[in-house]
Design a protein around this motif. Structure first.
Motif, PDB file in Angstrom:
ATOM      1  N   ASP A 182     117.113 105.504   5.945  1.00 17.18           N
ATOM      2  CA  ASP A 182     116.231 105.122   4.830  1.00 17.18           C
ATOM      3  C   ASP A 182     116.174 103.613   4.626  1.00 17.18           C
ATOM      4  OD1 ASP A 182     118.765 104.712   3.895  1.00 17.18           O
ATOM      5  OD2 ASP A 182     118.495 105.755   1.985  1.00 17.18           O
ATOM      6  N   GLY A 183     116.380 102.857   5.681  1.00 12.51           N
ATOM      7  CA  GLY A 183     116.333 101.411   5.530  1.00 12.51           C
ATOM      8  C   GLY A 183     116.306 100.710   6.869  1.00 12.51           C
ATOM      9  N   SER A 184     116.833  99.494   6.882  1.00 15.19           N
ATOM     10  CA  SER A 184     116.833  98.716   8.115  1.00 15.19           C
ATOM     11  C   SER A 184     117.964  97.707   8.075  1.00 15.19           C
ATOM     12  CB  SER A 184     115.494  97.998   8.310  1.00 15.19           C
ATOM     13  OG  SER A 184     115.276  97.076   7.253  1.00 15.19           O
ATOM     14  N   PHE A 185     118.391  97.308   9.263  1.00 13.43           N
ATOM     15  CA  PHE A 185     119.428  96.298   9.445  1.00 13.43           C
ATOM     16  C   PHE A 185     118.894  95.258  10.412  1.00 13.43           C
ATOM     17  CE2 PHE A 185     122.740  94.483  12.078  1.00 13.43           C
ATOM     18  CZ  PHE A 185     123.718  94.100  11.166  1.00 13.43           C
ATOM     19  N   GLN A 186     119.098  93.984  10.100  1.00 13.61           N
ATOM     20  CA  GLN A 186     118.582  92.937  10.988  1.00 13.61           C
ATOM     21  C   GLN A 186     119.560  91.776  11.053  1.00 13.61           C
ATOM     22  OE1 GLN A 186     114.507  91.871  10.276  1.00 13.61           O
ATOM     23  NE2 GLN A 186     114.626  89.986  11.482  1.00 13.61           N
ATOM     24  N   ARG A 187     119.938  91.396  12.254  1.00  8.92           N
ATOM     25  CA  ARG A 187     120.763  90.206  12.440  1.00  8.92           C
ATOM     26  C   ARG A 187     119.908  88.958  12.272  1.00  8.92           C
ATOM     27  NH1 ARG A 187     125.839  90.685  14.642  1.00  8.92           N
ATOM     28  NH2 ARG A 187     126.444  92.760  15.369  1.00  8.92           N
ATOM     29  N   LEU A 188     120.485  87.962  11.627  1.00 10.16           N
ATOM     30  CA  LEU A 188     119.794  86.690  11.412  1.00 10.16           C
ATOM     31  C   LEU A 188     120.683  85.591  11.973  1.00 10.16           C
ATOM     32  CD1 LEU A 188     118.736  87.314   7.697  1.00 10.16           C
ATOM     33  CD2 LEU A 188     117.440  87.846   9.772  1.00 10.16           C
ATOM     34  N   GLY A 189     120.648  85.431  13.281  1.00 12.07           N
ATOM     35  CA  GLY A 189     121.539  84.487  13.928  1.00 12.07           C
ATOM     36  C   GLY A 189     122.943  85.044  14.041  1.00 12.07           C
ATOM     37  N   LYS A 190     123.925  84.163  14.181  1.00 12.08           N
ATOM     38  CA  LYS A 190     125.306  84.587  14.419  1.00 12.08           C
ATOM     39  C   LYS A 190     126.088  84.874  13.145  1.00 12.08           C
ATOM     40  CE  LYS A 190     125.794  82.036  18.782  1.00 12.08           C
ATOM     41  NZ  LYS A 190     126.558  80.981  19.512  1.00 12.08           N
ATOM     42  N   THR A 191     125.681  84.292  12.033  1.00  9.44           N
ATOM     43  CA  THR A 191     126.512  84.371  10.829  1.00  9.44           C
ATOM     44  C   THR A 191     125.834  85.045   9.643  1.00  9.44           C
ATOM     45  OG1 THR A 191     125.811  82.125  10.218  1.00  9.44           O
ATOM     46  CG2 THR A 191     127.884  82.352  11.434  1.00  9.44           C
ATOM     47  N   HIS A 192     124.629  85.590   9.822  1.00 11.09           N
ATOM     48  CA  HIS A 192     123.924  86.232   8.714  1.00 11.09           C
ATOM     49  C   HIS A 192     123.253  87.513   9.187  1.00 11.09           C
ATOM     50  CE1 HIS A 192     124.004  81.900   7.723  1.00 11.09           C
ATOM     51  NE2 HIS A 192     124.150  82.312   6.480  1.00 11.09           N
ATOM     52  N   PHE A 193     123.066  88.438   8.256  1.00  9.95           N
ATOM     53  CA  PHE A 193     122.258  89.623   8.536  1.00  9.95           C
ATOM     54  C   PHE A 193     121.727  90.187   7.224  1.00  9.95           C
ATOM     55  CE2 PHE A 193     126.688  91.040   8.377  1.00  9.95           C
ATOM     56  CZ  PHE A 193     126.648  92.098   7.473  1.00  9.95           C
ATOM     57  N   SER A 194     120.724  91.022   7.331  1.00  8.57           N
ATOM     58  CA  SER A 194     120.118  91.648   6.151  1.00  8.57           C
ATOM     59  C   SER A 194     120.246  93.157   6.253  1.00  8.57           C
ATOM     60  CB  SER A 194     118.641  91.258   6.028  1.00  8.57           C
ATOM     61  OG  SER A 194     117.883  91.847   7.071  1.00  8.57           O
TER      62      SER A 194
END
Length: 308
Positions: free
Chosen positions: A31-43
């Motif tokens: 029911d959602g999503s996961f996304q890496r944002l570079g090496k030190t962040h994610f949503s």
């Protein structure tokens, strides 16, 4: 802790960093999503209701504050049928990263925030800075920040010696000066302890017509933890979401300090430093009469013996 038990899946308390991230991504797969944002962040996004909570958290803070090592935004959102977008950093980065900027640019281009009736941005400390800074992407949002920094640009805040290692980070490019980024917010709240000098000076930089400052004197430097322990943080966010977080309402919630021993101990220490023996005695009498507080009872006995 003030967390309400909700079934988010297994506790992730003892997971390694890589396993924790992998499990979080799997938990939101349906029911959602996961996304890496570079090496030190994610949503992490989970969709439920028409109110969206955009929470900024650190990986270390999540593991320290949540009994199950789940993002705090999940607890708040799930128990109020809100949707949740949690931005997570590995360490205190203030989210000053081009990958994070690009992510919010993408959300704006896709009209993501327009899909929700209300949007609430939240964060504390470095995450409070980020909540204010990135709130500009959702005009009309409500913003709740706890002990936020306005910027770490030494040209503006050279008096803040707590984060000198971050002075090489660029706070002057996009999403840089957090107080200016609040211009489009419908209402913003800055919660802080005015006796914490640096926090009070940062709060002064947030002075804007749409910013309401909410003061909690003698609470110390870990204000978010205290708000969680007192069980009022989620109430603050709920009232803010509905435009009901007035000074009076905040004062009513803040009365929970009367039963919060860490605050009471700090208050007693403050009275001792100020050499207010009569008030110290009254405080010890009040606390020991209402609560199981051996240290206050012992101090009261000591004061009475000294007066005998």
């Amino acid at each position: 802790m003030s967390y309400v038990k909700v079934d988010f899946g297994p506790s992730l308390k003892d997971y390694s960093r890589s396993d924790w991230i992998a499990e979080i991504a799997e938990l939101v797969e349906e029911d959602g999503s996961f996304q890496r944002l570079g090496k030190t962040h994610f949503s992490v996004f989970t969709e439920h209701g028409k109110t969206l909570l955009v929470a900024f958290e650190t990986l270390q803070g999540i593991c320290a504050l949540s009994p199950t090592a789940h993002p705090m935004g999940w607890h708040m959102a799930e128990n109020n049928n809100w949707s949740s977008l949690t931005l997570v950093s590995d360490g205190d980065t203030w989210f000053r990263n081009p990958a994070v900027y690009a992510y919010f640019d993408h959300l704006v281009d896709d009209g993501f925030f327009d899909e929700f009736e209300r949007v609430v941005f939240y964060g504390a400390g470095s995450c409070g800075y980020a909540a204010a800074a990135f709130s500009v992407t959702s005009p009309g949002a409500c913003v709740v920040t706890v002990q936020p920094q306005a910027t770490l640009d030494p040209a503006v805040t050279e008096w803040d010696q707590r984060f000198v290692e971050q002075r090489r980070v660029n706070f002057n490019d996009r999403y840089g000066y957090a107080p200016d980024m609040l211009e489009a917010a419908q209402q913003a709240y800055v919660i802080y302890d005015p006796t914490q000098l640096e926090d009070a000076m940062h709060a002064a930089l947030f002075s804007r017509p749409n910013v309401k400052k909410l003061r909690l004197r003698n609470m110390g430097s870990t204000l978010q933890t205290d708000l969680l322990d007192m069980g009022i943080l989620f109430d603050l966010l709920e009232y803010a979401n509905h435009g009901l977080l007035s000074q009076t309402r905040f004062a009513e919630l803040a009365r929970m300090r009367r039963n919060h021993l860490p605050y009471l101990k700090r208050l007693l220490a403050r009275l001792d430093r100020d050499d207010r023996p009569h008030l110290s005695k009254l405080l010890c009498h009040n606390v020991s009469a209402r609560m199981r507080a051996p240290s206050f009872a012992a101090r009261l006995t000591q004061k009475r013996d000294q007066e005998a």
